[in-house]
Design an enzyme around this catalytic site. Structure first.
Site, PDB file in Angstrom:
ATOM      1  N   GLY A  41       0.816  -1.219   0.000  1.00 36.75           N
ATOM      2  CA  GLY A  41       0.000   0.000   0.000  1.00 36.75           C
ATOM      3  C   GLY A  41       0.844   1.260   0.000  1.00 36.75           C
ATOM      4  N   ASN A  43       1.323   3.339  -2.239  1.00 38.13           N
ATOM      5  CA  ASN A  43       0.889   4.387  -3.174  1.00 38.13           C
ATOM      6  C   ASN A  43       0.103   5.492  -2.496  1.00 38.13           C
ATOM      7  OD1 ASN A  43      -1.191   2.093  -3.159  1.00 38.13           O
ATOM      8  ND2 ASN A  43      -2.370   3.786  -4.006  1.00 38.13           N
ATOM      9  N   GLY A  45      -1.222   7.672   1.396  1.00 36.75           N
ATOM     10  CA  GLY A  45      -1.187   7.971   2.826  1.00 36.75           C
ATOM     11  C   GLY A  45       0.130   7.670   3.534  1.00 36.75           C
ATOM     12  N   ILE A  46       0.022   6.932   4.642  1.00 37.97           N
ATOM     13  CA  ILE A  46       1.180   6.636   5.493  1.00 37.97           C
ATOM     14  C   ILE A  46       2.235   5.832   4.715  1.00 37.97           C
ATOM     15  CG2 ILE A  46       1.886   5.445   7.611  1.00 37.97           C
ATOM     16  CD1 ILE A  46      -1.126   5.865   8.536  1.00 37.97           C
ATOM     17  N   GLY A  47       1.764   4.892   3.896  1.00 31.77           N
ATOM     18  CA  GLY A  47       2.696   4.032   3.141  1.00 31.77           C
ATOM     19  C   GLY A  47       3.552   4.858   2.195  1.00 31.77           C
ATOM     20  N   TYR A 192     -12.871  -4.039  11.913  1.00 34.32           N
ATOM     21  CA  TYR A 192     -11.577  -3.346  11.794  1.00 34.32           C
ATOM     22  C   TYR A 192     -10.748  -3.559  13.070  1.00 34.32           C
ATOM     23  CZ  TYR A 192      -8.195   0.461  11.316  1.00 34.32           C
ATOM     24  OH  TYR A 192      -7.034   1.189  11.253  1.00 34.32           O
TER      25      TYR A 192
HETATM   26  N1  NAP Z   1      -5.313   6.741   8.998  1.00 36.09           N
HETATM   27  C1  NAP Z   1      -5.387   6.451  10.285  1.00 36.09           C
HETATM   28  O1  NAP Z   1      -5.882   7.257  11.115  1.00 36.09           O
HETATM   29  C2  NAP Z   1      -4.866   5.132  10.800  1.00 36.09           C
HETATM   30  C3  NAP Z   1      -4.908   4.877  12.171  1.00 36.09           C
HETATM   31  C4  NAP Z   1      -4.414   3.646  12.643  1.00 36.09           C
HETATM   32  C5  NAP Z   1      -3.896   2.726  11.748  1.00 36.09           C
HETATM   33  N2  NAP Z   1      -3.879   2.998  10.408  1.00 36.09           N
HETATM   34  C6  NAP Z   1      -3.340   1.967   9.513  1.00 36.09           C
HETATM   35  O2  NAP Z   1      -2.346   2.531   8.674  1.00 36.09           O
HETATM   36  C7  NAP Z   1      -2.276   1.794   7.440  1.00 36.09           C
HETATM   37  C8  NAP Z   1      -2.225   2.738   6.262  1.00 36.09           C
HETATM   38  O3  NAP Z   1      -3.458   3.422   6.187  1.00 36.09           O
HETATM   39  P1  NAP Z   1      -3.635   4.894   5.617  1.00 36.09           P
HETATM   40  O4  NAP Z   1      -4.254   5.695   6.684  1.00 36.09           O
HETATM   41  O5  NAP Z   1      -2.376   5.366   4.962  1.00 36.09           O
HETATM   42  O6  NAP Z   1      -4.788   4.625   4.515  1.00 36.09           O
HETATM   43  P2  NAP Z   1      -4.862   4.827   2.934  1.00 36.09           P
HETATM   44  O7  NAP Z   1      -4.335   6.162   2.544  1.00 36.09           O
HETATM   45  O8  NAP Z   1      -6.256   4.477   2.573  1.00 36.09           O
HETATM   46  O9  NAP Z   1      -3.861   3.715   2.374  1.00 36.09           O
HETATM   47  C9  NAP Z   1      -4.206   2.361   2.414  1.00 36.09           C
HETATM   48  C10 NAP Z   1      -3.384   1.616   1.383  1.00 36.09           C
HETATM   49  O10 NAP Z   1      -3.739   0.232   1.445  1.00 36.09           O
HETATM   50  C11 NAP Z   1      -3.952  -0.210   0.117  1.00 36.09           C
HETATM   51  N3  NAP Z   1      -4.834  -1.380   0.042  1.00 36.09           N
HETATM   52  C12 NAP Z   1      -6.093  -1.524   0.514  1.00 36.09           C
HETATM   53  N4  NAP Z   1      -6.584  -2.723   0.170  1.00 36.09           N
HETATM   54  C13 NAP Z   1      -5.606  -3.354  -0.527  1.00 36.09           C
HETATM   55  C14 NAP Z   1      -5.512  -4.605  -1.164  1.00 36.09           C
HETATM   56  N5  NAP Z   1      -6.547  -5.469  -1.185  1.00 36.09           N
HETATM   57  N6  NAP Z   1      -4.358  -4.934  -1.787  1.00 36.09           N
HETATM   58  C15 NAP Z   1      -3.319  -4.076  -1.813  1.00 36.09           C
HETATM   59  N7  NAP Z   1      -3.349  -2.863  -1.244  1.00 36.09           N
HETATM   60  C16 NAP Z   1      -4.486  -2.506  -0.612  1.00 36.09           C
HETATM   61  C17 NAP Z   1      -4.584   0.983  -0.570  1.00 36.09           C
HETATM   62  O11 NAP Z   1      -4.546   0.821  -1.976  1.00 36.09           O
HETATM   63  P3  NAP Z   1      -5.556   1.660  -2.938  1.00 36.09           P
HETATM   64  O12 NAP Z   1      -4.994   3.058  -2.986  1.00 36.09           O
HETATM   65  O13 NAP Z   1      -5.485   0.927  -4.225  1.00 36.09           O
HETATM   66  O14 NAP Z   1      -6.908   1.618  -2.285  1.00 36.09           O
HETATM   67  C18 NAP Z   1      -3.677   2.078  -0.045  1.00 36.09           C
HETATM   68  O15 NAP Z   1      -2.476   2.102  -0.776  1.00 36.09           O
HETATM   69  C19 NAP Z   1      -3.485   0.845   7.454  1.00 36.09           C
HETATM   70  O16 NAP Z   1      -3.065  -0.452   7.822  1.00 36.09           O
HETATM   71  C20 NAP Z   1      -4.373   1.426   8.538  1.00 36.09           C
HETATM   72  O17 NAP Z   1      -5.185   0.440   9.159  1.00 36.09           O
HETATM   73  C21 NAP Z   1      -4.334   4.180   9.920  1.00 36.09           C
END
Ligand code: NAP
Length: 308
Positions: A41, A43, A45-47, A192
């Site tokens: 992931g 592409n 946010g955090i990644g 979740y």
């Molecule tokens: N944001 C928060 O407040 C928060 C808080 C606690 C923990 N987290 C954790 O931090 C991590 C990153 O989240 P984020 O906040 O950066 O969210 P995000 O911006 O939505 O990024 C999520 C990433 O996961 C990818 N993804 C989702 N389903 C997938 C699949 N089936 N196969 C491959 N890639 C997939 C998405 O790809 P697409 O772009 O193609 O959808 C995107 O690149 C997650 O594990 C989340 O649970 C986030």
């Protein structure tokens, strides 16, 4: 009077957020030249911010993504922001076990090293099913990364000392695992929370199993982050959340800091299997530190993804 109160409150909020952001900065400047990092992931946010930070430190960065167009765009951005051309993407859909197996096969054929694996991709609270009929949160957030890590372990061991960092969430504490119904898919938020609790147990058991083998594991709560996770929801919810996130959440760059810290700092080494937030170890609720449950989840996951 009201206007003055409004301005002062705004100023206080702004200063608190600024302080939080500074506090969360990873100060470790370790270089990663010659190291290979894989970020699921990467592409968004955090990644993506983690990818930029580690590319800036000289690593070869591979982002594992499901959408080619988004991935290519992200690779261009990571290269241009880090001035590191050693950034590529590989395709994987973590909601599909065959895709994970194909990905791992290509990765092992193509890549001679894997120093840091970052299990970052995640689905927020949604009710859906994966291609293999797992609940979407449990399937992608836990089982997908479980299978991926297991298949890549040979390369992690060969590249030791290596690390596996898995993104979890402090919301883990609102649920427990039900081994009669690991694919629980009833209330979105609870699905979740359970998947994020599974990330914690997974990290603990991985650390235990890899003791003495040069692979260490850490789970990270990145804080509440203004990323792209709302894209899975209705327009109305997205608009509402934009306001909430702008006011109270930290940026994706700030959210990446603890991940980067666990990837590069030697301070984390005595806390193998530990849970981190704000660039330091944090204490889990007692029920989330049960090695018996961690082992049981590992064995159940092996059966579910057909590794056992
Ligand atoms: N944001 C928060 O407040 C928060 C808080 C606690 C923990 N987290 C954790 O931090 C991590 C990153 O989240 P984020 O906040 O950066 O969210 P995000 O911006 O939505 O990024 C999520 C990433 O996961 C990818 N993804 C989702 N389903 C997938 C699949 N089936 N196969 C491959 N890639 C997939 C998405 O790809 P697409 O772009 O193609 O959808 C995107 O690149 C997650 O594990 C989340 O649970 C986030």
């Amino acid at each position: 009077m009201f206007l003055l109160y409004f301005i002062l409150s705004g100023l206080v909020c702004f200063l608190v957020l600024k302080w939080m952001k500074r506090r969360m900065h990873c100060m470790d400047v370790t270089r990663l030249n010659g190291k290979t990092v894989l970020i699921t992931g990467g592409n968004s946010g955090i990644g993506k911010e983690t990818a930029v930070a580690l590319a800036l430190r000289g690593a070869r960065v591979i982002i594992a993504c499901r959408d080619e167009e988004k991935a290519r765009k992200a690779v261009r951005e990571i290269k241009s922001r880090s001035h590191n051309l050693n950034v590529i993407y590989m395709e994987v859909d973590l909601a599909n076990m065959k895709s994970i197996r194909d990905f791992s096969k290509s990765f092992l054929q193509q890549e001679k090293r894997l120093d840091i694996l970052i299990n970052n991709a995640g689905m927020p609270s949604v009710l859906d099913w994966t291609d293999d009929n797992f609940s979407m949160c449990f399937g992608v957030n836990h089982l997908g990364h479980f299978l991926l890590t297991d298949l890549l372990l040979p390369r992690l061991k060969e590249s030791s000392p290596s690390r596996v960092i898995t993104l979890t969430c402090s919301n883990y504490k609102y649920q427990k695992l039900d081994f009669q119904d690991l694919n629980y898919n009833l209330f979105p938020f609870f699905t979740y929370c359970r998947s994020k609790l599974a990330n914690i147990y997974f990290t603990q058991e991985l650390a235990r199993m890899m003791e003495g083998k040069g692979v260490t594991a850490y789970s990270v709560h990145p804080g509440y982050v203004h990323s792209n996770w709302t894209c899975h929801y209705s327009v109305l919810f997205r608009i509402l959340m934009q306001v909430v996130m702008f006011m109270f959440f930290v940026s994706s760059e700030a959210g990446a800091q603890t991940v980067v810290y666990c990837a590069v700092s030697d301070e984390v080494l005595p806390h193998n299997g530990g849970y981190f937030t704000d660039c330091r170890p944090a204490t889990l609720r007692a029920f989330a530190r049960d090695p018996g449950v961690a082992k049981k989840l590992w064995e159940a996951s092996e059966r579910l993804v057909k590794l056992a």
